[in-house]
Design a protein around this motif. Structure first.
Motif, short mmCIF file in Angstrom:
data_model
loop_
_atom_site.label_atom_id
_atom_site.label_comp_id
_atom_site.label_asym_id
_atom_site.label_seq_id
_atom_site.Cartn_x
_atom_site.Cartn_y
_atom_site.Cartn_z
N ASP A 7 0.70 -1.27 -0.03
CA ASP A 7 0.13 -0.05 0.13
C ASP A 7 0.93 1.39 0.10
OD1 ASP A 7 -2.61 -0.86 -0.12
OD2 ASP A 7 -2.91 -1.10 1.99
N GLU A 8 1.78 1.24 0.65
CA GLU A 8 2.85 2.45 1.11
C GLU A 8 3.50 2.67 -0.37
OE1 GLU A 8 6.81 3.82 3.44
OE2 GLU A 8 5.89 1.91 3.77
N LEU A 9 3.76 1.73 -0.79
CA LEU A 9 4.69 1.82 -2.28
C LEU A 9 3.88 2.46 -3.17
CD1 LEU A 9 6.71 -1.32 -1.86
CD2 LEU A 9 7.84 0.83 -1.81
N GLN A 10 2.55 1.66 -3.24
CA GLN A 10 1.77 2.36 -4.28
C GLN A 10 1.44 3.77 -4.30
OE1 GLN A 10 -2.48 0.79 -4.45
NE2 GLN A 10 -2.02 0.18 -6.48
N GLN A 11 1.23 4.16 -3.02
CA GLN A 11 0.77 5.82 -2.79
C GLN A 11 1.94 6.47 -3.08
OE1 GLN A 11 -1.84 6.42 0.83
NE2 GLN A 11 -1.11 4.37 1.15
N ARG A 12 3.35 5.96 -2.76
CA ARG A 12 4.63 6.80 -2.98
C ARG A 12 5.13 6.88 -4.25
NH1 ARG A 12 9.52 4.87 -0.86
NH2 ARG A 12 8.30 3.74 0.74
N LEU A 13 4.89 5.70 -5.00
CA LEU A 13 5.52 5.50 -6.11
C LEU A 13 4.54 5.43 -7.56
CD1 LEU A 13 8.10 2.77 -5.44
CD2 LEU A 13 8.37 5.04 -5.33
N GLY A 14 3.13 5.69 -7.17
CA GLY A 14 2.35 5.68 -8.15
C GLY A 14 2.11 4.27 -8.93
N LEU A 15 2.45 3.04 -8.10
CA LEU A 15 2.49 1.83 -8.84
C LEU A 15 1.04 1.49 -9.27
CD1 LEU A 15 5.02 0.01 -6.58
CD2 LEU A 15 5.48 0.92 -9.12
N SER A 16 0.82 0.54 -10.29
CA SER A 16 -0.39 -0.14 -10.41
C SER A 16 -0.29 -1.78 -10.32
CB SER A 16 -0.63 -0.09 -11.97
OG SER A 16 -1.19 1.38 -12.29
N TYR A 17 -1.37 -2.39 -9.61
CA TYR A 17 -0.97 -3.71 -9.43
C TYR A 17 -2.32 -4.59 -10.14
CZ TYR A 17 1.82 -2.18 -5.08
OH TYR A 17 2.79 -1.88 -4.24
N LEU A 18 -1.70 -5.75 -10.53
CA LEU A 18 -2.67 -6.75 -10.87
C LEU A 18 -2.54 -7.89 -9.57
CD1 LEU A 18 -4.74 -7.90 -13.14
CD2 LEU A 18 -2.97 -9.01 -13.84
N PHE A 19 -3.38 -7.74 -8.72
CA PHE A 19 -3.41 -8.65 -7.56
C PHE A 19 -4.20 -9.87 -7.49
CE2 PHE A 19 -3.15 -9.72 -3.17
CZ PHE A 19 -2.09 -9.01 -2.68
N ILE A 20 -3.45 -11.11 -7.55
CA ILE A 20 -4.09 -12.13 -7.50
C ILE A 20 -4.15 -12.85 -6.13
CG2 ILE A 20 -4.11 -14.54 -8.62
CD1 ILE A 20 -2.75 -13.30 -11.15
N SER A 21 -5.19 -13.36 -5.94
CA SER A 21 -5.29 -14.04 -4.48
C SER A 21 -6.76 -15.03 -4.49
CB SER A 21 -5.23 -13.22 -3.15
OG SER A 21 -5.21 -14.05 -2.31
#
Length: 552
Positions: free
Chosen positions: A485-499
């Motif tokens: 979560d922190e990295l997404q907010q800080r770096l603007g990453l997009s995730y395809l998150f499989i679970s």
């Protein structure tokens, strides 16, 4: 023993290996028809405690207790012959990993028959009939055929049911279940827990071991919380879950992602990674709102993929799957094992060519171009896998792994990337001193943080996360989810998150795809799908979720 006496009574149990104490002064009681859940993280001593109650503590162990009564017998000084008479007949053990617990060279029927052959005088025909009866009792479809199959021919849920059938073959008065559902999908885990609950209702006492408080909430009558070899809290299910008294119990409950909105911390603030700067050259774009006109970073259209089962038969793994991943957002993909999630991820990564359909990366062709053209664009697309250790070169140190990712294989000498490696380790909350260690010496959480650092090294904009926390304890899982979560907010990453974990998907995702048998059966904004599911399969998945998720 009588029906009113405890099936298991333990007072002041200690287990040591050489000078290391693993279990310290544990006391607990299990009565007929009662389920006591023993909850704690890996390394807390749960499994050692369970094995001690089976006379299986292991070579070099020292076991001492003021009281260790099992099924009406004083088990403190039993001979190995006496233990063998007690195990199976009076105490059944269900282990976590059915694939390694079952002999791959023997049929399931032979495995279940062992205890019948050793402890009864029944004929071969009578035992064979009992095996079929047991497989039917644990809900195995076509039990006669399954009895003749080996473990490798069965699904994970079927293997676990076979283990349960073997454990209850002689109607034991005590069942010890050690993480029986950890590796299973939500619906299969729910059916296994329902089966265990029916055994308890039939009069068997049960010691249910788990690292997940949510997983035991529906079955347990009482809960004991174990930390560093000690029971730190014990009480009724309602008391422990609703009014925990110990800080460790409260931390375990807080780490469960069920009911926690996006970007809500799951782990204590003192577990947060040290502050660090974004990757050089990166800017953090604003997270696009739903409905805004934003170009997707990753787009799949009509993906299909099949594999040959034989010369004349094919298995359709993925059929007509389409999705879009927007900048700064997380698209969750949920479904049972075999639903096509990982095959879809591999096509998105360009590691597997689709039979039909195509993938675009940043609006340009991706799946349809030669690998030589994809290679120069690969730094923008990273991946985090379920088992990082198996994806690491075992010969390399942490620093060498990061140097390899930074240089794309041009060199494995970390000296040229020293400052960058230190920055990456800091970014994921790892001490700089770990750079020289082999990943095999790191904990599970440290290895997953290293895997994230390696994925970040080339400066990607999109990360495909395939079951990145399913093998972790709930508190370590919380730390890794907070980090993502922190990295997404800080770096603007997009995730395809499989679970396959619904609570993780709900906590992490902005939008969600629900997959079944290779197809998308439902998609939409996460809260819409979870609060107002339209497809029967989605409703079945949600109904199978642990109590804490459903009661949000």
């Amino acid at each position: 023993m009588t029906k009113t006496e405890p099936i298991l009574r333990v007072e002041d149990l200690h287990v040591s290996f050489a000078d290391t104490k693993v279990v310290r002064g544990v006391s607990l009681t299990v009565n007929p028809g009662e389920c006591l859940a023993l909850v704690g993280e890996s390394g807390s001593g749960k499994s050692v405690l369970a094995r001690s109650m089976m006379g299986l503590a292991g070579a070099g162990s020292t076991v001492h207790a003021n009281t260790l009564d099992i099924a009406g017998r004083d088990a403190r000084n039993l001979s190995q012959r006496s233990w063998r008479a007690l195990r199976g007949k009076h105490v059944g053990l269900i282990l976590q990993d059915a694939l390694t617990s079952l002999d791959p060279l023997r049929t399931v029927g032979k495995e279940i028959d062992d205890s019948l052959r050793l402890h009864t005088r029944s004929s071969g025909a009578q035992r064979a009939a009992r095996v079929i009866e047991l497989l039917e009792a644990v809900g195995m479809d076509d039990p006669a055929r399954r009895a003749g199959q080996r473990s490798g021919e069965l699904s994970g849920g079927m293997r676990q049911r076979a283990l349960i059938a073997a454990a209850i073959a002689l109607d034991p008065v005590l069942i010890i279940a050690d993480e029986p559902t950890t590796a299973l999908d939500a619906t299969i885990a729910a059916s296994v827990m329902e089966l265990l609950g029916s055994l308890r209702q039939a009069g068997s006492g049960m010691l249910l071991i788990s690292h997940d408080l949510a997983a035991v909430a529906n079955v347990a009558d009482s809960i004991a919380v174990m930390q560093a070899g000690r029971i730190v809290e014990q009480g009724s299910r309602e008391q422990v879950l609703m009014d925990p008294q110990h800080a460790y119990t409260r931390a375990l409950l807080a780490a469960v992602p069920a009911g926690k909105p996006r970007f809500t911390r799951l782990s204590p603030d003192d577990d947060a990674p040290a502050p660090s700067l974004p990757l050089p050259g990166k800017t953090v774009p604003p997270r696009g709102e739903l409905g805004a006109v934003v170009q997707p970073l990753l787009r799949a259209r009509g993906l299909s993929k099949s594999f040959s089962k034989s010369k004349s038969a094919k298995f359709q793994a993925v059929h007509n799957v389409s999705f879009e991943l927007l900048p700064g957002r997380t698209l969750g993909v949920v479904g049972e094992s075999g639903s096509g999630k990982t095959t879809t991820a591999r096509m998105a990564l360009g590691l597997l060519p689709p039979d039909t359909g195509d993938v675009e990366l940043f609006g340009e062709p991706w799946s349809s171009i030669p690998e030589s053209e994809r290679r120069i664009r690969r730094p923008a697309l990273g991946a985090i896998y379920q088992d990082p250790l198996s994806s690491f070169d075992p010969r390399l140190t942490a620093a060498s792994l990061l140097a390899d990712a930074l240089s794309f294989g041009a060199t494995r000498n970390p000296r040229g990337h020293t400052s960058r490696i230190a920055e990456l380790l800091q970014m994921v909350g790892l001490a700089a001193g770990l750079a020289g260690q082999n990943p095999a010496t790191l904990s599970g959480g440290q290895r997953q943080r290293l895997a994230i650092a390696r994925a970040l090294a080339p400066g990607p904009k999109v990360l495909i996360c395939d079951e990145p926390v399913s093998a972790l304890d709930v508190s370590v899982q919380a730390q890794v989810l907070d980090l993502l979560d922190e990295l997404q907010q800080r770096l603007g990453l997009s995730y395809l998150f499989i679970s396959h974990d619904l609570s993780v998907i709900r906590h992490m995702s902005d939008e969600v795809l629900v997959m079944r048998a290779g197809q998308i059966v439902e998609s939409g904004a996460t809260e819409q799908v979870f609060t107002d599911p339209q497809d029967d399969y989605t409703r079945t998945l949600l109904a199978a979720a642990p109590l804490q998720l459903r009661e949000r």
